[in-house]
Design a protein around this motif. Structure first.
Motif, mmCIF file in Angstrom:
data_model
loop_
_atom_site.group_PDB
_atom_site.id
_atom_site.type_symbol
_atom_site.label_atom_id
_atom_site.label_comp_id
_atom_site.label_asym_id
_atom_site.label_seq_id
_atom_site.Cartn_x
_atom_site.Cartn_y
_atom_site.Cartn_z
ATOM 1 N N ARG A 411 -6.295 -2.379 -27.134
ATOM 2 C CA ARG A 411 -7.140 -3.557 -26.890
ATOM 3 C C ARG A 411 -7.889 -3.438 -25.567
ATOM 4 N NH1 ARG A 411 -3.678 -8.855 -27.548
ATOM 5 N NH2 ARG A 411 -5.653 -9.797 -26.904
ATOM 6 N N PHE A 412 -7.201 -2.970 -24.521
ATOM 7 C CA PHE A 412 -7.859 -2.869 -23.200
ATOM 8 C C PHE A 412 -8.978 -1.825 -23.227
ATOM 9 C CE2 PHE A 412 -4.038 -4.953 -21.327
ATOM 10 C CZ PHE A 412 -4.716 -6.008 -20.759
ATOM 11 N N ARG A 413 -8.744 -0.732 -23.935
ATOM 12 C CA ARG A 413 -9.764 0.324 -23.993
ATOM 13 C C ARG A 413 -11.035 -0.180 -24.683
ATOM 14 N NH1 ARG A 413 -5.969 5.447 -25.638
ATOM 15 N NH2 ARG A 413 -5.491 6.181 -23.535
ATOM 16 N N ALA A 414 -10.858 -1.059 -25.662
ATOM 17 C CA ALA A 414 -12.024 -1.537 -26.435
ATOM 18 C C ALA A 414 -12.687 -2.758 -25.797
ATOM 19 C CB ALA A 414 -11.573 -1.873 -27.857
ATOM 20 N N ALA A 415 -11.978 -3.403 -24.843
ATOM 21 C CA ALA A 415 -12.448 -4.715 -24.354
ATOM 22 C C ALA A 415 -13.651 -4.588 -23.432
ATOM 23 C CB ALA A 415 -11.305 -5.411 -23.626
ATOM 24 N N LYS A 416 -14.612 -5.513 -23.581
ATOM 25 C CA LYS A 416 -15.787 -5.572 -22.703
ATOM 26 C C LYS A 416 -15.809 -6.933 -22.021
ATOM 27 C CE LYS A 416 -18.506 -2.279 -25.376
ATOM 28 N NZ LYS A 416 -17.251 -1.683 -25.808
ATOM 29 N N LEU A 421 -15.187 -7.411 -12.097
ATOM 30 C CA LEU A 421 -13.770 -7.249 -11.753
ATOM 31 C C LEU A 421 -12.892 -7.282 -13.009
ATOM 32 C CD1 LEU A 421 -11.816 -6.763 -9.489
ATOM 33 C CD2 LEU A 421 -11.806 -9.210 -8.985
ATOM 34 N N THR A 422 -13.270 -8.108 -13.970
ATOM 35 C CA THR A 422 -12.507 -8.153 -15.221
ATOM 36 C C THR A 422 -12.589 -6.812 -15.959
ATOM 37 O OG1 THR A 422 -12.884 -10.534 -15.378
ATOM 38 C CG2 THR A 422 -12.244 -9.416 -17.406
ATOM 39 N N ARG A 423 -13.801 -6.192 -15.934
ATOM 40 C CA ARG A 423 -13.939 -4.859 -16.559
ATOM 41 C C ARG A 423 -13.041 -3.837 -15.863
ATOM 42 N NH1 ARG A 423 -19.412 -5.838 -16.453
ATOM 43 N NH2 ARG A 423 -19.830 -4.293 -14.823
ATOM 44 N N TYR A 424 -13.044 -3.874 -14.514
ATOM 45 C CA TYR A 424 -12.180 -2.960 -13.762
ATOM 46 C C TYR A 424 -10.712 -3.223 -14.107
ATOM 47 C CZ TYR A 424 -16.125 -1.735 -10.649
ATOM 48 O OH TYR A 424 -17.302 -1.299 -10.137
ATOM 49 N N HIS A 425 -10.358 -4.494 -14.256
ATOM 50 C CA HIS A 425 -8.987 -4.874 -14.611
ATOM 51 C C HIS A 425 -8.600 -4.261 -15.963
ATOM 52 C CE1 HIS A 425 -5.444 -7.339 -15.420
ATOM 53 N NE2 HIS A 425 -6.037 -7.867 -16.476
ATOM 54 N N TYR A 426 -9.480 -4.342 -16.939
ATOM 55 C CA TYR A 426 -9.186 -3.767 -18.269
ATOM 56 C C TYR A 426 -8.926 -2.266 -18.143
ATOM 57 C CZ TYR A 426 -10.989 -8.062 -20.506
ATOM 58 O OH TYR A 426 -11.199 -9.339 -20.903
ATOM 59 N N ASP A 427 -9.794 -1.600 -17.369
ATOM 60 C CA ASP A 427 -9.676 -0.161 -17.196
ATOM 61 C C ASP A 427 -8.361 0.196 -16.497
ATOM 62 O OD1 ASP A 427 -10.846 2.459 -17.410
ATOM 63 O OD2 ASP A 427 -11.023 2.407 -15.217
ATOM 64 N N ASP A 428 -8.038 -0.596 -15.458
ATOM 65 C CA ASP A 428 -6.804 -0.391 -14.694
ATOM 66 C C ASP A 428 -5.574 -0.595 -15.585
ATOM 67 O OD1 ASP A 428 -5.184 -0.199 -12.221
ATOM 68 O OD2 ASP A 428 -4.846 -2.336 -12.534
ATOM 69 N N MET A 429 -5.612 -1.608 -16.429
ATOM 70 C CA MET A 429 -4.472 -1.883 -17.307
ATOM 71 C C MET A 429 -4.249 -0.711 -18.273
ATOM 72 S SD MET A 429 -3.100 -4.779 -16.525
ATOM 73 C CE MET A 429 -2.307 -5.421 -17.969
#
Ligand SMILES: [Zn+2]
Length: 440
Positions: A411-416, A421-429
């Motif tokens: 889910r995090f890999r696909a999320a936009k 900062l939210t995008r960076y958070h997804y990538d970090d997760m």
């Protein structure tokens, strides 16, 4: 010897042949008045003008001391704590003027039943304090009533057992033992009423009414903000108690003592619907950010920083409680014994994940508090994978944690998101999950 951590009483001297108490003391800690002030304030100030001040009138403090003294005298007469008492009164009854005037707020002064945090401002002059109750009168009769014409204690058993059976199905006369971490949600300290979720929700409603008034209610000219700091932290402490009361329902097991001749079981798993209610409560009251607690006017008077970590650590500790090994063992066993009637670990995981990560992929911003929570939950899953306990190693717990991490990573890999900062958070997760799974 029986000891209250906060109030203290001294040792009994008793005759070991008969159990007769020969001598007993009550010792008061120096800070008991401050403790009572804090409890009475956070539990009742929303509906009770007498509690809206750092210093209470002598008549009020006298009544509070009376409450503690009655409990301690109970110990000197030989009564132990009864944490299974307060559950006898329905939450709605605690909001009734007539009921509380007649029955108090719990059937026993020997419970750790505190002041009536359930009652709401519109309920009128509802009773706020626990009193000596019907369970206490009955206990004294049980312990002290003379049974005539018997030669030895064995001959008393039938009579005493008949007294117990006479009240056996009346929750007012129930005994529930005290435990460090309660397994039975109906035998807890500091709680009130027959439903932790309903009682705690009303308690939180009252805390929400206290916070906006806290600066004014704790203020004194020429004084600093020490009382504001202390009582704000007591508000947070009371909130944490409510979360604990609710969490105990998840994977909980009721314990109702029986003798052989009663022919009934003692242990029963908490109903599935009630366990699900508890998780729904935590999703709503804790994992959805408790914004009522974040009052910039208060925080700017008591600390340079601390709010984000305050909320994160409460969430972390509650999650640690939910995934506590002993609780997971009970849930796995409940599922094995009762199948679809049990609230399973998988269902709890699904119910938590669907709330905690619900913004992921929706395109908007995830707040600081929710980013912290999402990170913290990943750490909780990591701790499950690291847990060396046999009960975790040899059950499906690790498979569940690993599968959940993999689903989240997808889910995090696909999320936009439109927010940087939210995008960076997804990538970090996603990277954090890679690292956890690579190490295992
Ligand atoms: Zn006590």
């Amino acid at each position: 010897m029986s000891t209250d951590i906060q109030n203290a009483m001294g040792p009994h001297v008793h005759d070991p042949r008969t159990g007769e108490i020969l001598e007993s003391d009550i010792i008061w800690y120096h800070n008991v008045m401050n403790l009572l002030r804090n409890w009475y304030f956070v539990q009742t100030a929303a509906i009770n003008p007498e509690a809206r001040s750092p210093k209470f009138k002598d008549e009020i403090m006298g009544r509070l001391i009376q409450f503690v003294a009655a409990h301690e005298v109970g110990h000197t007469l030989g009564l132990p704590h009864n944490m299974g008492s307060s559950v006898a009164y329905p939450v709605d009854s605690l909001r009734s003027v007539n009921f509380t005037a007649r029955m108090g707020t719990a059937p026993s002064i020997m419970d750790y039943a505190r002041f009536n945090y359930v009652a709401q401002p519109q309920d009128g002059k509802v009773g706020l304090m626990p009193n000596i109750g019907p369970y206490d009168d009955w206990s004294i009769l049980f312990g002290y009533k003379l049974i005539d014409g018997v030669k030895d204690p064995q001959e008393e058993r039938t009579t005493i057992n008949s007294w117990i059976k006479e009240k056996a199905n009346d929750p007012i006369y129930r005994f529930g033992r005290q435990r460090g971490m309660p397994t039975d949600p109906t035998a807890q300290t500091e709680d009130l009423g027959d439903n932790s979720m309903r009682a705690s929700e009303l308690g939180i409603e009252n805390l929400k009414k206290i916070v906006p008034n806290l600066i004014q209610w704790t203020g004194e000219d020429t004084k600093d903000y020490a009382e504001l700091n202390e009582l704000y932290n007591n508000v947070v402490g009371q909130y944490r108690r409510y979360l604990g009361h609710v969490s105990a329902n998840v994977g909980g097991v009721y314990e109702y003592y029986k003798t052989y001749d009663q022919g009934e079981p003692i242990y029963r798993h908490v109903e599935k619907a009630k366990q699900k209610d508890a998780i729904n409560f935590l999703n709503k009251q804790l994992f959805d950010t408790p914004n009522w607690m974040i009052d910039a006017r208060i925080l700017h008077r008591i600390e340079e920083t601390g709010m984000a970590e305050r909320i994160r650590s409460i969430q972390d500790q509650t999650l640690a409680q939910l995934f506590f090994t002993e609780r997971m063992k009970r849930m796995v066993e409940n599922h094995a014994l009762n199948g679809a009637n049990a609230y399973s670990l998988t269902e709890m995981m699904d119910d938590l994940v669907s709330n905690i990560y619900r913004e992921v992929g929706k395109g908007g911003e995830t707040s600081l508090y929710r980013r912290n929570l999402q990170r913290t939950f990943i750490e909780v899953l990591q701790r499950l994978l690291d847990n060396p306990d046999n009960a975790v190693e040899h059950t499906d717990v690790k498979a569940l944690a690993r599968g959940t991490l993999k689903d989240l990573r997808t889910r995090f890999r696909a999320a936009k998101s439109t927010d940087k900062l939210t995008r960076y958070h997804y990538d970090d997760m996603a990277s954090r999950i890679d690292k956890i799974l690579d190490d295992k």
